[in-house]
Design a protein around this motif. Structure first.
Motif, mmCIF file in Angstrom:
data_model
loop_
_atom_site.group_PDB
_atom_site.id
_atom_site.type_symbol
_atom_site.label_atom_id
_atom_site.label_comp_id
_atom_site.label_asym_id
_atom_site.label_seq_id
_atom_site.Cartn_x
_atom_site.Cartn_y
_atom_site.Cartn_z
ATOM 1 N N PHE A 24 0.893 -1.216 -0.029
ATOM 2 C CA PHE A 24 0.037 0.017 -0.015
ATOM 3 C C PHE A 24 0.886 1.209 -0.048
ATOM 4 C CE2 PHE A 24 0.718 -1.001 4.450
ATOM 5 C CZ PHE A 24 0.959 -0.057 5.184
ATOM 6 N N ALA A 25 0.373 2.440 -0.311
ATOM 7 C CA ALA A 25 0.941 3.623 -0.274
ATOM 8 C C ALA A 25 0.352 4.576 0.762
ATOM 9 C CB ALA A 25 0.918 4.409 -1.664
ATOM 10 N N GLY A 26 1.399 5.291 1.443
ATOM 11 C CA GLY A 26 0.857 6.619 2.369
ATOM 12 C C GLY A 26 2.185 7.234 2.789
ATOM 13 N N LEU A 42 10.456 -1.122 2.327
ATOM 14 C CA LEU A 42 10.053 0.472 2.226
ATOM 15 C C LEU A 42 10.560 1.152 1.105
ATOM 16 C CD1 LEU A 42 10.278 1.600 6.102
ATOM 17 C CD2 LEU A 42 8.087 0.763 4.818
ATOM 18 N N CYS A 43 9.800 1.933 0.451
ATOM 19 C CA CYS A 43 10.398 2.533 -0.759
ATOM 20 C C CYS A 43 9.822 4.013 -0.760
ATOM 21 C CB CYS A 43 10.018 1.890 -2.096
ATOM 22 S SG CYS A 43 10.456 2.750 -3.675
ATOM 23 N N CYS A 44 10.969 4.848 -0.940
ATOM 24 C CA CYS A 44 10.453 6.461 -0.406
ATOM 25 C C CYS A 44 10.243 6.988 -2.130
ATOM 26 C CB CYS A 44 11.775 7.213 0.178
ATOM 27 S SG CYS A 44 11.364 8.805 0.377
ATOM 28 N N ILE A 45 8.957 7.412 -2.304
ATOM 29 C CA ILE A 45 8.837 8.039 -3.631
ATOM 30 C C ILE A 45 9.076 9.669 -3.501
ATOM 31 C CG2 ILE A 45 7.122 8.253 -5.490
ATOM 32 C CD1 ILE A 45 8.259 5.273 -4.796
ATOM 33 N N ALA A 46 8.644 10.236 -2.440
ATOM 34 C CA ALA A 46 8.730 11.695 -2.384
ATOM 35 C C ALA A 46 8.903 12.122 -0.840
ATOM 36 C CB ALA A 46 7.321 12.510 -2.949
ATOM 37 N N GLY A 47 9.732 13.178 -0.783
ATOM 38 C CA GLY A 47 9.831 13.268 0.797
ATOM 39 C C GLY A 47 10.872 12.760 1.378
ATOM 40 N N SER A 48 10.973 12.637 2.603
ATOM 41 C CA SER A 48 12.060 11.839 3.468
ATOM 42 C C SER A 48 11.660 11.459 4.770
ATOM 43 C CB SER A 48 13.327 12.811 3.396
ATOM 44 O OG SER A 48 12.933 13.742 4.251
ATOM 45 N N PHE A 49 12.167 10.365 5.522
ATOM 46 C CA PHE A 49 11.996 10.025 6.793
ATOM 47 C C PHE A 49 13.243 9.424 7.274
ATOM 48 C CE2 PHE A 49 10.596 6.431 4.008
ATOM 49 C CZ PHE A 49 10.955 5.398 4.636
ATOM 50 N N GLN A 50 13.108 9.329 8.640
ATOM 51 C CA GLN A 50 14.395 8.484 9.393
ATOM 52 C C GLN A 50 13.640 7.206 9.772
ATOM 53 O OE1 GLN A 50 15.785 11.562 12.090
ATOM 54 N NE2 GLN A 50 17.561 11.724 10.838
ATOM 55 N N LEU A 65 15.295 2.801 -0.955
ATOM 56 C CA LEU A 65 14.488 1.633 -0.766
ATOM 57 C C LEU A 65 15.413 0.604 0.225
ATOM 58 C CD1 LEU A 65 12.821 -0.734 -3.547
ATOM 59 C CD2 LEU A 65 14.509 -1.566 -1.823
ATOM 60 N N ILE A 66 14.569 0.087 1.272
ATOM 61 C CA ILE A 66 15.196 -0.698 2.402
ATOM 62 C C ILE A 66 14.252 -1.805 2.571
ATOM 63 C CG2 ILE A 66 13.993 0.779 3.992
ATOM 64 C CD1 ILE A 66 16.970 0.444 5.473
ATOM 65 N N THR A 67 15.107 -2.941 3.024
ATOM 66 C CA THR A 67 14.481 -4.106 3.291
ATOM 67 C C THR A 67 14.540 -4.180 4.840
ATOM 68 O OG1 THR A 67 16.315 -5.399 2.890
ATOM 69 C CG2 THR A 67 14.470 -5.315 1.290
ATOM 70 N N ILE A 68 13.670 -4.550 5.636
ATOM 71 C CA ILE A 68 13.780 -4.853 7.035
ATOM 72 C C ILE A 68 13.423 -6.354 7.437
ATOM 73 C CG2 ILE A 68 12.615 -3.958 9.257
ATOM 74 C CD1 ILE A 68 11.740 -1.361 8.051
ATOM 75 N N GLN A 85 5.395 6.834 0.557
ATOM 76 C CA GLN A 85 6.034 5.629 0.415
ATOM 77 C C GLN A 85 5.243 4.586 0.005
ATOM 78 O OE1 GLN A 85 6.338 6.021 4.654
ATOM 79 N NE2 GLN A 85 6.886 8.155 4.195
ATOM 80 N N LEU A 86 5.974 3.567 -0.712
ATOM 81 C CA LEU A 86 5.408 2.080 -0.874
ATOM 82 C C LEU A 86 5.884 1.311 0.206
ATOM 83 C CD1 LEU A 86 6.082 2.013 -4.756
ATOM 84 C CD2 LEU A 86 4.270 2.859 -3.463
#
Length: 335
Positions: A24-26, A42-50, A65-68, A85-86
């Motif tokens: 899902f996206a959000g 987690l894939c960041c499409i726009a913006g940023s986060f920590q 993009l990161i795998t957890i 984010q996806l």
């Protein structure tokens, strides 16, 4: 055994209960410390986060993009407003030897790949297509009951209704699994830590449930029957920050939830969040957010009707913008 409330249980797919994959996206702006058994991408499409993973702080920006992996402590914070984010979670049944292998297809952190890597680009594309297929068209959102809180068929937007859509979704899923299989490693033996995960999770549970009461290293040490230095060391080992910094960040993020979703007086919010004085609340809030609480409330006042419409449970205190709250179109998911 890990503490209840800190372990995140994987829910079934909201739209297709038999599907053990969620995409899902959000925009996750804050998601308190937790872990889960499923693998998350987690894939960041726009913006940023920590994101803090097992004490390591990383920043994701557009294109990252990161795998957890399963069982890792992680927390998301400082997400920019109206980011995108996806988010995908994969049930352990789709992965082999999850107890002995880890997956590391990411653009940041250890074993990072360049954004131009073919596997990274292919993974992004598949995540976008899967999310697009699972994102309903909400043409009349103001009159539509929140679908995740009802089981009535008429309230459930249809997705994957045709054989073509079903096959397209699974084709992309198998591509994701294929890429992950090429980027797996044997899990390293976890280094012996002086503080057990069980003890840490117990402390986190206390902090999350009793943040509005007096809390410090001395109180926690007595509750879990260890020394104060052990408490200090544990938070630095697991989170990379001190107990007081973590507690202040948690309290401020909870205060943001109240400011965004209620009309409670700032004085009452400060008290509910465990601050000993209004001046201390203003000081800590400004230190973390760079803005005063009353100005933050004015800045986010426009989100109140949508929050009420979506029936978000403020007691969760996670800050998340649903895709249809964001200034994007469904076609933007096809990356």
């Amino acid at each position: 055994m890990k503490s209840k409330g800190y372990y995140e249980i994987k829910k079934m797919n909201r739209l297709i209960p038999d599907l053990n994959v969620e995409a899902f996206a959000g925009n996750v702006r804050f998601n308190r410390l937790h872990w889960h058994e499923h693998l998350e991408i987690l894939c960041c499409i726009a913006g940023s986060f920590q994101i803090r993973i097992d004490g390591t702080l990383l920043t994701l920006q557009a294109g990252d993009l990161i795998t957890i992996n399963s069982g890792l402590d992680h927390e998301i914070s400082n997400g920019t407003p109206d980011g995108l984010q996806l988010i995908m979670s994969v049930d352990p049944q789709y992965l082999r030897n999850l107890s002995t292998e880890v997956y590391s297809c990411s653009t940041i952190g250890e074993c990072a790949l360049p954004p131009t890597d073919p596997d990274i680009q292919s993974l992004r594309h598949s995540l976008g297509k899967m999310t697009w297929l699972l994102t309903p068209d909400f043409q009349d959102l103001p009159t539509l009951p929140p679908y995740e809180h009802t089981s009535h068929p008429s309230c459930t937007p249809p997705v994957l209704q045709t054989e073509e859509e079903w096959n397209a979704f699974h084709m992309e899923l198998y591509n994701v699994l294929r890429i992950l299989s090429r980027h797996k490693q044997i899990k390293k033996e976890e280094s012996t830590r002086s503080v057990s995960r069980e003890l840490f999770s117990k402390c986190i549970q206390i902090v999350h449930e009793e943040y509005n009461r007096p809390l410090n290293a001395e109180i926690l040490a007595k509750r879990v029957h260890v020394s104060e230095p052990t408490i200090y060391r544990m938070f630095h080992q697991r989170l990379g920050i001190s107990l007081i910094n973590y507690l202040n960040t948690l309290r401020v993020n909870i205060a943001c939830g109240y400011l965004e979703n209620t009309t409670l007086p700032v004085t009452e919010i400060a008290e509910r969040c465990g601050f000993t004085s209004l001046s201390n609340f203003y000081h800590v809030f400004h230190l973390i957010n760079g803005i005063a609480p009353n100005k933050y409330r004015k800045k986010t006042a426009g989100t109140l009707p949508r929050k009420e419409l979506l029936h978000q449970d403020i007691m969760d205190f996670n800050q998340f913008q649903h895709f249809w709250e964001l200034p994007y179109k469904k076609g933007d998911l096809l990356i």
